[in-house]
Design a protein around this motif. Structure first.
Motif, PDB file in Angstrom:
ATOM      1  N   PRO A 220       0.828  -1.226   0.000  1.00  0.00           N
ATOM      2  CA  PRO A 220       0.000   0.000   0.000  1.00  0.00           C
ATOM      3  C   PRO A 220       0.856   1.267   0.000  1.00  0.00           C
ATOM      4  O   PRO A 220       1.113   1.868   1.047  1.00  0.00           O
ATOM      5  CB  PRO A 220      -0.813  -0.137   1.297  1.00  0.00           C
ATOM      6  N   ILE A 221       1.312   1.707  -1.165  1.00  0.00           N
ATOM      7  CA  ILE A 221       2.131   2.916  -1.264  1.00  0.00           C
ATOM      8  C   ILE A 221       1.244   4.139  -1.017  1.00  0.00           C
ATOM      9  O   ILE A 221       0.134   4.217  -1.555  1.00  0.00           O
ATOM     10  CB  ILE A 221       2.787   3.002  -2.658  1.00  0.00           C
ATOM     11  N   PRO A 222       1.701   5.096  -0.201  1.00  0.00           N
ATOM     12  CA  PRO A 222       0.888   6.293   0.078  1.00  0.00           C
ATOM     13  C   PRO A 222       0.534   7.053  -1.196  1.00  0.00           C
ATOM     14  O   PRO A 222       1.344   7.161  -2.121  1.00  0.00           O
ATOM     15  CB  PRO A 222       1.803   7.133   0.986  1.00  0.00           C
ATOM     16  N   LEU A 223      -0.689   7.553  -1.252  1.00  0.00           N
ATOM     17  CA  LEU A 223      -1.171   8.277  -2.422  1.00  0.00           C
ATOM     18  C   LEU A 223      -0.872   9.761  -2.275  1.00  0.00           C
ATOM     19  O   LEU A 223      -1.484  10.449  -1.454  1.00  0.00           O
ATOM     20  CB  LEU A 223      -2.676   8.068  -2.597  1.00  0.00           C
ATOM     21  N   ASN A 224       0.104  10.282  -3.074  1.00  0.00           N
ATOM     22  CA  ASN A 224       0.333  11.717  -3.126  1.00  0.00           C
ATOM     23  C   ASN A 224       1.101  12.058  -4.400  1.00  0.00           C
ATOM     24  O   ASN A 224       1.752  11.198  -5.011  1.00  0.00           O
ATOM     25  CB  ASN A 224       1.074  12.234  -1.879  1.00  0.00           C
ATOM     26  N   ALA A 225       1.026  13.304  -4.802  1.00  0.00           N
ATOM     27  CA  ALA A 225       1.592  13.740  -6.080  1.00  0.00           C
ATOM     28  C   ALA A 225       3.112  13.650  -6.095  1.00  0.00           C
ATOM     29  O   ALA A 225       3.715  13.363  -7.141  1.00  0.00           O
ATOM     30  CB  ALA A 225       1.148  15.177  -6.366  1.00  0.00           C
ATOM     31  N   ASP A 226       3.751  13.887  -4.934  1.00  0.00           N
ATOM     32  CA  ASP A 226       5.213  13.861  -4.866  1.00  0.00           C
ATOM     33  C   ASP A 226       5.737  12.467  -5.226  1.00  0.00           C
ATOM     34  O   ASP A 226       6.624  12.313  -6.070  1.00  0.00           O
ATOM     35  CB  ASP A 226       5.663  14.264  -3.457  1.00  0.00           C
ATOM     36  N   LEU A 227       5.181  11.424  -4.590  1.00  0.00           N
ATOM     37  CA  LEU A 227       5.623  10.059  -4.862  1.00  0.00           C
ATOM     38  C   LEU A 227       5.264   9.629  -6.283  1.00  0.00           C
ATOM     39  O   LEU A 227       6.049   8.945  -6.953  1.00  0.00           O
ATOM     40  CB  LEU A 227       5.007   9.090  -3.846  1.00  0.00           C
ATOM     41  N   SER A 228       4.098  10.028  -6.771  1.00  0.00           N
ATOM     42  CA  SER A 228       3.692   9.656  -8.127  1.00  0.00           C
ATOM     43  C   SER A 228       4.660  10.217  -9.171  1.00  0.00           C
ATOM     44  O   SER A 228       5.042   9.525 -10.124  1.00  0.00           O
ATOM     45  CB  SER A 228       2.279  10.154  -8.412  1.00  0.00           C
ATOM     46  N   ALA A 229       5.065  11.469  -8.995  1.00  0.00           N
ATOM     47  CA  ALA A 229       6.017  12.082  -9.930  1.00  0.00           C
ATOM     48  C   ALA A 229       7.368  11.366  -9.868  1.00  0.00           C
ATOM     49  O   ALA A 229       8.017  11.150 -10.905  1.00  0.00           O
ATOM     50  CB  ALA A 229       6.189  13.560  -9.611  1.00  0.00           C
ATOM     51  N   PHE A 230       7.776  10.991  -8.662  1.00  0.00           N
ATOM     52  CA  PHE A 230       9.066  10.307  -8.522  1.00  0.00           C
ATOM     53  C   PHE A 230       9.008   8.892  -9.095  1.00  0.00           C
ATOM     54  O   PHE A 230      10.012   8.365  -9.591  1.00  0.00           O
ATOM     55  CB  PHE A 230       9.486  10.260  -7.043  1.00  0.00           C
ATOM     56  N   HIS A 231       7.843   8.247  -9.050  1.00  0.00           N
ATOM     57  CA  HIS A 231       7.685   6.922  -9.669  1.00  0.00           C
ATOM     58  C   HIS A 231       7.969   6.992 -11.168  1.00  0.00           C
ATOM     59  O   HIS A 231       8.650   6.115 -11.725  1.00  0.00           O
ATOM     60  CB  HIS A 231       6.263   6.390  -9.438  1.00  0.00           C
ATOM     61  N   ARG A 232       7.440   8.024 -11.827  1.00  0.00           N
ATOM     62  CA  ARG A 232       7.685   8.187 -13.262  1.00  0.00           C
ATOM     63  C   ARG A 232       9.167   8.386 -13.549  1.00  0.00           C
ATOM     64  O   ARG A 232       9.707   7.843 -14.517  1.00  0.00           O
ATOM     65  CB  ARG A 232       6.869   9.369 -13.804  1.00  0.00           C
TER      66      ARG A 232
END
Length: 655
Positions: free
Chosen positions: A577-589
């Motif tokens: 369950p990875i936390p949902l936030n824009a910072d982590l999503s951008a870093f995933h890309r």
């Protein structure tokens, strides 16, 4: 090839092959085909090819499928030949050179597509070459010749299929049912070994065997799919069972892996669940019923995640297995399992290998063309055709040199065998269709026995003998023409083998590194909060690549363990369950882009630099997870992946 060496299990297919040859011969002469030889040769190759690959009588549908591939490849080759001829008829030499490049291009494509479909592309390459060579040696109407060639091939394929149906082809369904039960027992025994944290060598042997058996089951599913449309429901279930079986292997191996760092991760009461030995699928079914009752009492959160996931996968396995055996209507529960995930297709890691195959085929065909034009030898065209045939069919197989050697031995055997038919049997039997059919039936019968034993040279001898004996309409007997044709075949095979030996395949190390970096990319790509991306099932593709790694590097345990650890990391990170936030999503890309650049890097320095950047970004990502207060079940597998990549960075980046 004596009668005393014929085993009973080989007789039926030998009769089937003889029947296919006789049918093609009879139909060819009955309908006054100009070259019945093509129909007979096609029937022999379509029937004998799957038997040689299987090492026995092929399963039902295999001959039919190979026949369809041959039709598709022939039509593609004919269309390509017509386009080349229409465009370059005024420049014959350029036309021949372009056709050689076309043959290499088809070999390149056949090296990248699925193995079972590669035959069609290889055939398309040398079919175009045959047509272009033929119009240069004889003033024929090109469209008419292409149509005649397609017609003769379709007749040969039809005869092979009819012969297959006449002699009750073997259904693979019963073998699949048995293997499903046996595979379930083996899965339980692997989990027992992993729960008890058994010896690492025993684990390597057990999981390696299970990966091979699961891959073989997927191959059986392909055979069942082409056998009959009535197995459509069983085919859907078997496709899902492939994923379920691979999931069980992954969860079992992760259970062993986590005990290396945390022996207390598996409590004694869970070890007791797997303590009792099992012998049959019914025993496993009983143990699973008991385990599900225990889990209902303890709850999901108190059960180790790998054990909980394994029991869930085993339950799905039992459900789907029952449906495969009965082939009953798909229930609502099964439909939910079958449509739960989107299976991602693997990306080929053999692009360098495919390019080497392109150069092997192109160079050998160009050398054959230069040899023909320079010498003016009448059978130089036959040598060119054999060069294209050998290189097109050999390149996709694991050992091209042995395939070329098989053709050389086969052509050496075809020389005396063909001479006996040409000088003695056919002239004595040409006035009697019955005697001619009997003589060729005997040839097909005895070579059919040897083909099933995978005797070196048997396939080449069958094709070579039929190709050089006179089966044209009308039949003419010119010994010089026969000798030229036989020597042309032999010289072509030798030239092809020489090119294969000179242009060495140095792609193994690069393919292995690409495969490992694809595992890294898959593990990194599982770090995402996108729901659609998390539903993508990469497991079948990853294990298909792992199976290729097993074939490329037999005995290299270190590579297998690294690959398996990366697959385990991918599967675990896909579920956390990875936390949902824009910072982590951008870093995933950003992480995915960097991992893809590692695979695409052409130089060692660029690859090392990009991989170092990936490691730095993973360190930053761990810090971001700490800042965003991610739970332990997220941070632990990310840390395990980062540590693994730091440890093996030289193996993943160096040549």
């Amino acid at each position: 090839m004596g009668i005393l060496s014929i085993a009973p299990q080989h007789v039926r297919f030998a009769i089937k092959l003889a029947t296919a040859i006789v049918l093609a011969l009879f139909v060819g002469f009955h309908f006054q085909l100009e070259t019945p030889r093509w129909a007979v040769l096609t029937a022999a190759i379509v029937a004998a090819g799957p038997a040689f690959a299987a090492g026995g009588e092929p399963w039902s549908g295999a001959i039919r499928y190979r026949g369809m591939l041959r039709i598709v490849g022939t039509f593609i080759g004919c269309i390509a030949a017509l386009v080349i001829i229409i465009s370059m008829i005024r420049a014959p030499v350029v036309m021949l050179m372009v056709c050689c490049i076309w043959a290499g291009f088809c070999t390149w494509i056949s090296s990248l597509v699925k193995v079972e479909n590669s035959y069609a592309w290889g055939l398309a390459g040398y079919t175009a070459l045959i047509i272009v060579i033929t119009i240069q040696t004889a003033p024929l109407s090109t469209p008419q010749f292409a149509v005649e060639r397609c017609s003769e091939i379709v007749i040969g394929i039809f005869c092979a299929i009819v012969a297959d149906l006449l002699f009750s082809p073997r259904s693979i369904k019963r073998e699949i049912d048995r293997e499903l039960d046996s595979l379930l027992v083996a899965q339980f025994q692997l989990m027992q070994l992993c729960i008890n944290h058994g010896d690492s060598e025993a684990l390597d042997k057990a999981w390696g065997a299970l990966v091979r058996r699961t891959t073989a089951l997927e191959g059986m599913r392909t055979n069942l799919k082409i056998e009959s449309s009535r197995w459509a429901r069983a085919n859907r279930r078997l496709k899902a069972l492939n994923t379920v079986s691979l999931t069980m292997i992954t969860q079992a191996c992760e259970t062993w892996l986590i005990q290396n760092s945390r022996p207390e991760a598996i409590a004694p009461e869970y070890r007791e669940l797997f303590a009792e030995p099992v012998e049959t699928a019914a025993d496993v079914h009983k143990r699973l019923k008991f385990m599900r009752r225990v889990m209902a009492w303890t709850g999901e959160h108190d059960t180790p995640v790998t054990i909980y996931s394994w029991i869930g996968a085993a339950t799905r396995y039992l459900l789907l297995k029952r449906g495969v055996i009965t082939n009953a209507k798909i229930s609502a529960v099964e439909e939910e399992v079958l449509s739960g995930e989107v299976v991602v297709r693997p990306v080929s890691a053999e692009r360098h290998h495919a390019m080497i195959n392109f150069w092997r085929t192109t160079v050998s065909c160009l050398l054959g063309a230069l040899f023909w034009l320079w010498t003016g030898w009448t059978s130089g065209s036959g040598a060119m055709v054999m060069i294209a045939v050998v290189t097109a069919l050999a390149m996709r197989l694991p050992n091209p040199r042995m395939v070329a050697l098989d053709f050389v031995y086969g052509m050496l055997a075809a020389l005396p065998l063909g001479a006996f038919y040409f000088l003695v049997l056919i002239p004595a039997t040409q006035q009697s269709m019955l005697l001619l059919c009997i003589s060729l039936a005997l040839l097909g019968f005895f070579i059919g026995v040897e083909v099933q034993k995978r005797r070196l040279g048997s396939m080449g001898a069958l094709a070579g003998t039929i190709n050089i004996i006179v089966l044209d309409n009308p039949m003419t007997f010119h010994f010089s023409q026969f000798l030229d044709s036989a020597l042309g075949q032999l010289v072509g095979c030798m030239l092809a083998m020489m090119v294969i030996l000179v242009i060495r395949d140095n792609s193994q190390a690069q393919t292995g590194r690409t495969l490992l970096n694809q595992f890294v990319s898959a593990a990194v790509s599982s770090l995402t909060t996108n729901k659609a991306r998390r539903r993508e099932n990469h497991l079948p593709a990853l294990y298909q690549q792992l199976f290729l790694l097993l074939n490329k590097f037999p005995g290299d345990v270190a590579k297998f363990r690294l690959a398996l650890n990366l697959i385990i990391a991918h599967q675990r990170l896909r579920e956390v369950p990875i936390p949902l936030n824009a910072d982590l999503s951008a870093f995933h890309r950003q992480l995915r882009n960097t991992a893809d650049r590692v695979i695409a890097a052409r130089s060692v320095d660029k690859r090392r630099q990009t991989f170092k950047q990936l490691l730095d970004e993973l360190d930053i990502y761990q810090e971001k997870l700490r800042v965003w207060e991610a739970p332990l079940q997220v941070t632990e597998p990310v840390k395990r992946l980062t540590t693994m990549l730091h440890k093996y960075q030289h193996a993943l980046t160096d040549r």
